[in-house]
Write an enzyme that holds these catalytic residues in place. Structure first.
Site, PDB file in Angstrom:
ATOM      1  N   LYS A 192     -21.336 -18.687 -19.872  1.00  0.00           N
ATOM      2  CA  LYS A 192     -22.563 -18.910 -19.090  1.00  0.00           C
ATOM      3  C   LYS A 192     -23.322 -17.592 -18.973  1.00  0.00           C
ATOM      4  O   LYS A 192     -22.924 -16.693 -18.245  1.00  0.00           O
ATOM      5  CB  LYS A 192     -22.267 -19.470 -17.692  1.00  0.00           C
ATOM      6  CG  LYS A 192     -23.508 -20.185 -17.197  1.00  0.00           C
ATOM      7  CD  LYS A 192     -23.936 -20.030 -15.785  1.00  0.00           C
ATOM      8  CE  LYS A 192     -24.302 -18.805 -15.101  1.00  0.00           C
ATOM      9  NZ  LYS A 192     -25.687 -18.329 -15.297  1.00  0.00           N
ATOM     10  N   GLY A 245     -20.325  -9.224 -12.714  1.00  0.00           N
ATOM     11  CA  GLY A 245     -21.502  -9.370 -11.870  1.00  0.00           C
ATOM     12  C   GLY A 245     -21.279  -8.717 -10.526  1.00  0.00           C
ATOM     13  O   GLY A 245     -20.506  -7.756 -10.408  1.00  0.00           O
ATOM     14  N   SER A 246     -21.932  -9.251  -9.508  1.00  0.00           N
ATOM     15  CA  SER A 246     -21.902  -8.610  -8.186  1.00  0.00           C
ATOM     16  C   SER A 246     -20.600  -8.940  -7.444  1.00  0.00           C
ATOM     17  O   SER A 246     -20.003  -9.991  -7.658  1.00  0.00           O
ATOM     18  CB  SER A 246     -23.100  -9.092  -7.365  1.00  0.00           C
ATOM     19  OG  SER A 246     -22.985 -10.484  -7.175  1.00  0.00           O
ATOM     20  N   GLU A 248     -20.362  -9.906  -4.447  1.00  0.00           N
ATOM     21  CA  GLU A 248     -20.575 -11.087  -3.603  1.00  0.00           C
ATOM     22  C   GLU A 248     -20.235 -12.356  -4.384  1.00  0.00           C
ATOM     23  O   GLU A 248     -19.501 -13.226  -3.901  1.00  0.00           O
ATOM     24  CB  GLU A 248     -22.046 -11.162  -3.133  1.00  0.00           C
ATOM     25  CG  GLU A 248     -22.481 -10.017  -2.230  1.00  0.00           C
ATOM     26  CD  GLU A 248     -22.656  -8.672  -2.954  1.00  0.00           C
ATOM     27  OE1 GLU A 248     -22.970  -8.676  -4.170  1.00  0.00           O
ATOM     28  OE2 GLU A 248     -22.453  -7.618  -2.318  1.00  0.00           O
ATOM     29  N   GLY A 250     -18.558 -12.408  -7.185  1.00  0.00           N
ATOM     30  CA  GLY A 250     -17.167 -12.255  -7.637  1.00  0.00           C
ATOM     31  C   GLY A 250     -16.182 -12.885  -6.660  1.00  0.00           C
ATOM     32  O   GLY A 250     -15.221 -13.546  -7.063  1.00  0.00           O
ATOM     33  N   GLU A 267     -15.183  -7.994 -13.137  1.00  0.00           N
ATOM     34  CA  GLU A 267     -15.781  -6.680 -13.422  1.00  0.00           C
ATOM     35  C   GLU A 267     -17.040  -6.615 -12.562  1.00  0.00           C
ATOM     36  O   GLU A 267     -18.020  -7.305 -12.849  1.00  0.00           O
ATOM     37  CB  GLU A 267     -16.173  -6.565 -14.899  1.00  0.00           C
ATOM     38  CG  GLU A 267     -15.116  -6.972 -15.916  1.00  0.00           C
ATOM     39  CD  GLU A 267     -13.955  -6.003 -16.029  1.00  0.00           C
ATOM     40  OE1 GLU A 267     -14.114  -4.844 -15.627  1.00  0.00           O
ATOM     41  OE2 GLU A 267     -12.881  -6.427 -16.483  1.00  0.00           O
ATOM     42  N   CYS A 301     -23.856  -0.674 -13.984  1.00  0.00           N
ATOM     43  CA  CYS A 301     -22.855  -0.770 -12.912  1.00  0.00           C
ATOM     44  C   CYS A 301     -22.099   0.538 -12.688  1.00  0.00           C
ATOM     45  O   CYS A 301     -21.752   0.881 -11.573  1.00  0.00           O
ATOM     46  CB  CYS A 301     -21.879  -1.886 -13.234  1.00  0.00           C
ATOM     47  SG  CYS A 301     -21.188  -1.731 -14.883  1.00  0.00           S
ATOM     48  N   GLU A 400     -25.018  -0.528  -3.472  1.00  0.00           N
ATOM     49  CA  GLU A 400     -25.497  -0.477  -4.861  1.00  0.00           C
ATOM     50  C   GLU A 400     -26.977  -0.850  -4.900  1.00  0.00           C
ATOM     51  O   GLU A 400     -27.347  -1.942  -4.474  1.00  0.00           O
ATOM     52  CB  GLU A 400     -24.676  -1.458  -5.704  1.00  0.00           C
ATOM     53  CG  GLU A 400     -24.938  -1.337  -7.178  1.00  0.00           C
ATOM     54  CD  GLU A 400     -24.100  -2.324  -8.003  1.00  0.00           C
ATOM     55  OE1 GLU A 400     -23.879  -3.460  -7.545  1.00  0.00           O
ATOM     56  OE2 GLU A 400     -23.683  -1.949  -9.112  1.00  0.00           O
TER      57      GLU A 400
HETATM   58  P1  NAD Z   1     -24.779 -11.753 -10.035  1.00  0.00           P
HETATM   59  O1  NAD Z   1     -23.433 -11.685  -9.438  1.00  0.00           O
HETATM   60  O2  NAD Z   1     -25.912 -12.152  -9.165  1.00  0.00           O
HETATM   61  O3  NAD Z   1     -24.798 -12.777 -11.267  1.00  0.00           O
HETATM   62  C1  NAD Z   1     -23.897 -12.675 -12.318  1.00  0.00           C
HETATM   63  C2  NAD Z   1     -23.691 -14.042 -12.929  1.00  0.00           C
HETATM   64  O4  NAD Z   1     -23.119 -14.888 -11.945  1.00  0.00           O
HETATM   65  C3  NAD Z   1     -24.962 -14.719 -13.418  1.00  0.00           C
HETATM   66  O5  NAD Z   1     -24.679 -15.385 -14.629  1.00  0.00           O
HETATM   67  C4  NAD Z   1     -25.239 -15.741 -12.327  1.00  0.00           C
HETATM   68  O6  NAD Z   1     -25.923 -16.878 -12.787  1.00  0.00           O
HETATM   69  C5  NAD Z   1     -23.830 -16.112 -11.909  1.00  0.00           C
HETATM   70  N1  NAD Z   1     -23.728 -16.677 -10.560  1.00  0.00           N
HETATM   71  C6  NAD Z   1     -24.560 -16.482  -9.505  1.00  0.00           C
HETATM   72  N2  NAD Z   1     -24.134 -17.202  -8.441  1.00  0.00           N
HETATM   73  C7  NAD Z   1     -23.019 -17.861  -8.831  1.00  0.00           C
HETATM   74  C8  NAD Z   1     -22.101 -18.751  -8.176  1.00  0.00           C
HETATM   75  N3  NAD Z   1     -22.284 -19.121  -6.916  1.00  0.00           N
HETATM   76  N4  NAD Z   1     -21.044 -19.204  -8.883  1.00  0.00           N
HETATM   77  C9  NAD Z   1     -20.850 -18.822 -10.161  1.00  0.00           C
HETATM   78  N5  NAD Z   1     -21.684 -18.007 -10.836  1.00  0.00           N
HETATM   79  C10 NAD Z   1     -22.755 -17.523 -10.184  1.00  0.00           C
HETATM   80  O7  NAD Z   1     -25.017 -10.328 -10.712  1.00  0.00           O
HETATM   81  P2  NAD Z   1     -26.295  -9.818 -11.471  1.00  0.00           P
HETATM   82  O8  NAD Z   1     -27.354  -9.554 -10.451  1.00  0.00           O
HETATM   83  O9  NAD Z   1     -26.598 -10.702 -12.626  1.00  0.00           O
HETATM   84  O10 NAD Z   1     -25.744  -8.433 -12.094  1.00  0.00           O
HETATM   85  C11 NAD Z   1     -25.710  -7.255 -11.405  1.00  0.00           C
HETATM   86  C12 NAD Z   1     -24.317  -6.958 -10.888  1.00  0.00           C
HETATM   87  O11 NAD Z   1     -23.375  -6.963 -11.965  1.00  0.00           O
HETATM   88  C13 NAD Z   1     -24.220  -5.569 -10.287  1.00  0.00           C
HETATM   89  O12 NAD Z   1     -23.437  -5.604  -9.122  1.00  0.00           O
HETATM   90  C14 NAD Z   1     -23.512  -4.780 -11.386  1.00  0.00           C
HETATM   91  O13 NAD Z   1     -22.886  -3.621 -10.923  1.00  0.00           O
HETATM   92  C15 NAD Z   1     -22.561  -5.793 -11.912  1.00  0.00           C
HETATM   93  N6  NAD Z   1     -22.058  -5.439 -13.268  1.00  0.00           N
HETATM   94  C16 NAD Z   1     -20.763  -4.993 -13.423  1.00  0.00           C
HETATM   95  C17 NAD Z   1     -20.277  -4.611 -14.693  1.00  0.00           C
HETATM   96  C18 NAD Z   1     -18.866  -4.085 -14.888  1.00  0.00           C
HETATM   97  O14 NAD Z   1     -18.439  -3.964 -16.036  1.00  0.00           O
HETATM   98  N7  NAD Z   1     -18.113  -3.777 -13.847  1.00  0.00           N
HETATM   99  C19 NAD Z   1     -21.126  -4.709 -15.794  1.00  0.00           C
HETATM  100  C20 NAD Z   1     -22.426  -5.154 -15.593  1.00  0.00           C
HETATM  101  C21 NAD Z   1     -22.885  -5.529 -14.331  1.00  0.00           C
END
Ligand code: NAD
Length: 497
Positions: A192, A245-246, A248, A250, A267, A301, A400
């Site tokens: 996704k 992703g974030s 929250e 996660g 991650e 990130c 962040e």
């Molecule tokens: P996000 O958590 O908002 O979204 C990430 C993904 O999760 C998207 O595909 C989104 O559609 C999905 N998502 C959103 N709500 C969901 C839910 N309720 N259930 C399941 N999936 C859901 O993050 P973002 O704003 O897209 O990305 C930025 C974040 O990602 C930052 O915190 C960044 O540090 C982190 N990040 C971490 C790494 C790493 O390797 N550690 C790499 C890149 C980004």
């Protein structure tokens, strides 16, 4: 500000965008969402709509997982001899490399990423696929155990259908980091992509089919996080889940997977420090940290967002950084003279600006003001780089921001620098800068995070594990042999003698 004209779109990019609404990809076929729901993806550099994309609903996601599960059992991918599976993955890497310019331009348009940087991301994807395809051929899957009175061995077997949810900052590169080890180990995948940046992943699905990856092995399910992402992470047929992703979101993913006892790998975000001692080459270090914070407009990130500078060089270092940051060319991402493109969307734009305000209202000083950047001819989400300074208790130092903003504080002793570095809930990546390599190594080992870099920031190489701890992640990491081993389960086979 950068003002030259933007690069022309490739005909393949135009025709892909015009072929919308773009469909998902399940079982080797393009698929619409059940009720025809769509979302739009836009160019953050101009605000223009790029394409409409089918928005998968819970039932579409369940169907995709069923297909991946069935493909695992019947498509023959798992049963292929390792060298044949690796050969197919090399074919995929070759095809992506051949179309690097097309995929990179799609990525650049969709994510607001400078086009040359997007090309680097696509090349990194190619290298990742090749790395894991080769590594998988060299791992012994059957290991004899020498245990008295038993004939015994362990066997590594792929798990089955694996789910992946990705963010918008490195859409294509992260897909490679995620799925390459899973595929090399013989699993099938359901991906996704983020709703802001689905284009390059949708394109990939079509390339994978052209090179002969069996139907159902790579499935792409576009959709909203709260609908498609939530349904994917709650699906009990998945054998493993990987989320980037974030923190929250996660947490939500970990809760869902926990209910089904699906192993999950997270991650997440970061608030990395760069510790700069007073024996560095000041202009060189300033240059490298300025490059780190402006790379992909600070939406990285593992970025160095807290700069801890030895008090004896603090003023000179700040001056060097401000001079360089003022010269950064903010501009449209498909413009060759631009050095820093837009942030990804209106929400992210507002987020960066609001942290500048919140930070100041809590007492931070603005060393370089930042704020909205105007790029003539483009109605995009542009910001200027900013430097803030003050107490590390400040909201802008704790949370962040995900933009080109660094928060500075002076230190006196090594112990103080370590304590300041570790005064965060995050634990992704820090760096230490010094010409005394013994001191640098000593500090690097006790900085509390998954990754410590010396005299550099944002360092990645295939073969070096990269992972976060605490609020930055759990359950594994990427880019190394450990990641590949994660995608095999182990079975012990025993015969008493
Ligand atoms: P996000 O958590 O908002 O979204 C990430 C993904 O999760 C998207 O595909 C989104 O559609 C999905 N998502 C959103 N709500 C969901 C839910 N309720 N259930 C399941 N999936 C859901 O993050 P973002 O704003 O897209 O990305 C930025 C974040 O990602 C930052 O915190 C960044 O540090 C982190 N990040 C971490 C790494 C790493 O390797 N550690 C790499 C890149 C980004």
């Amino acid at each position: 500000m950068s003002t030259t004209t933007a690069n022309e779109l490739y005909p393949e990019v135009r025709s892909f965008l015009e072929s919308g609404p773009l469909k998902g990809f399940v079982g080797g076929k393009e698929l619409e969402s059940t009720g025809g729901e769509t979302f739009t993806t836009s160019d953050p550099g101009s605000g223009a709509q790029l394409a409409e994309v089918y928005s998968f609903q819970a039932s579409d996601i369940d169907q995709a997982v069923d297909v991946a599960d069935e493909a695992f059992k019947t498509a023959g991918w798992e049963q292929l001899p390792q060298n044949e599976r690796s050969a197919l993955l090399h074919r995929l890497a070759d095809a992506v490399e051949k179309q690097k310019h097309i995929i990179a331009q799609l990525e650049s348009l969709d994510a607001g990423k400078i086009e040359a940087q997007a090309q680097g991301d696509v090349q990194n994807f190619v290298d990742t696929i090749r790395y894991f395809a080769d590594l998988a051929q060299n791992v012994q899957r059957r290991s004899i155990l020498a245990v008295k009175n038993h004939e015994a061995w362990t066997m590594r077997q792929p798990w089955g259908a694996c789910g992946f949810i990705f963010p918008w900052n490195f859409p294509f590169l992260l897909v490679g980091w995620g799925i390459a080890p899973a595929l090399a180990a013989g699993n099938t995948v359901v991906i996704k992509p983020a709703e802001d940046t689905p284009l390059s992943t949708l394109y990939l699905a079509r390339v994978a089919q052209e090179v002969g990856i069996p139907d159902g092995v790579i499935n792409v399910v576009p959709g909203l996080g709260s609908v498609a992402g939530a349904a994917l992470s709650a699906n009990p047929k998945l054998q493993r889940m990987s989320f980037t992703g974030s923190p929250e979101v996660g947490r939500l993913i970990a809760e869902s997977c926990g209910r089904n006892l699906v192993p999950v790998k997270l991650e997440l975000g970061g608030k990395g420090a760069a510790v700069v001692f007073n024996d560095v080459d000041i202009p060189d270090t300033a240059e490298k940290l300025v490059n780190a914070i402006t790379f992909h407009t600070g939406q990285v990130c593992c970025d160095a967002t807290r700069w801890l500078i030895h008090k004896n060089i603090y003023d000179e270092f700040v001056g060097e950084c401000i001079d360089r940051l003022k010269d950064v060319q903010v501009g449209y991402q498909l413009n060759d003279t631009s050095q820093m493109g837009p942030v990804v969307n209106a929400k992210q734009h507002q987020r960066v600006l609001s942290y500048l305000e919140k930070g100041q209202s809590e007492g931070a000083e603005c060393l370089l003001e930042g704020g909205v950047a105007e790029v003539p001819g483009y109605e995009g989400y542009y910001v200027k780089p900013a430097l803030m300074a003050g107490s590390l208790d400040n909201v802008a130092a704790r949370e962040e921001i995900f933009g080109p903003v660094a928060y500075l504080a002076p230190f006196e002793t090594e112990e103080q620098a370590i304590q300041m570095t570790n005064s965060t809930d995050y634990g992704l990546a820090n760096s230490v800068w010094s010409s005394d390599l013994n001191r640098a190594a000593r500090v690097a080992e006790v900085m509390c995070a998954g990754n410590s870099w010396i005299n550099a920031h944002n360092v990645f190489a295939h073969g070096i594990p990269y992972a976060g701890i605490h609020k930055s992640g759990m359950g594994g990491g990427v880019l190394s042999i450990e990641t590949l081993l994660d995608y095999w389960r182990s079975v012990s086979v025993v015969r008493p003698l």
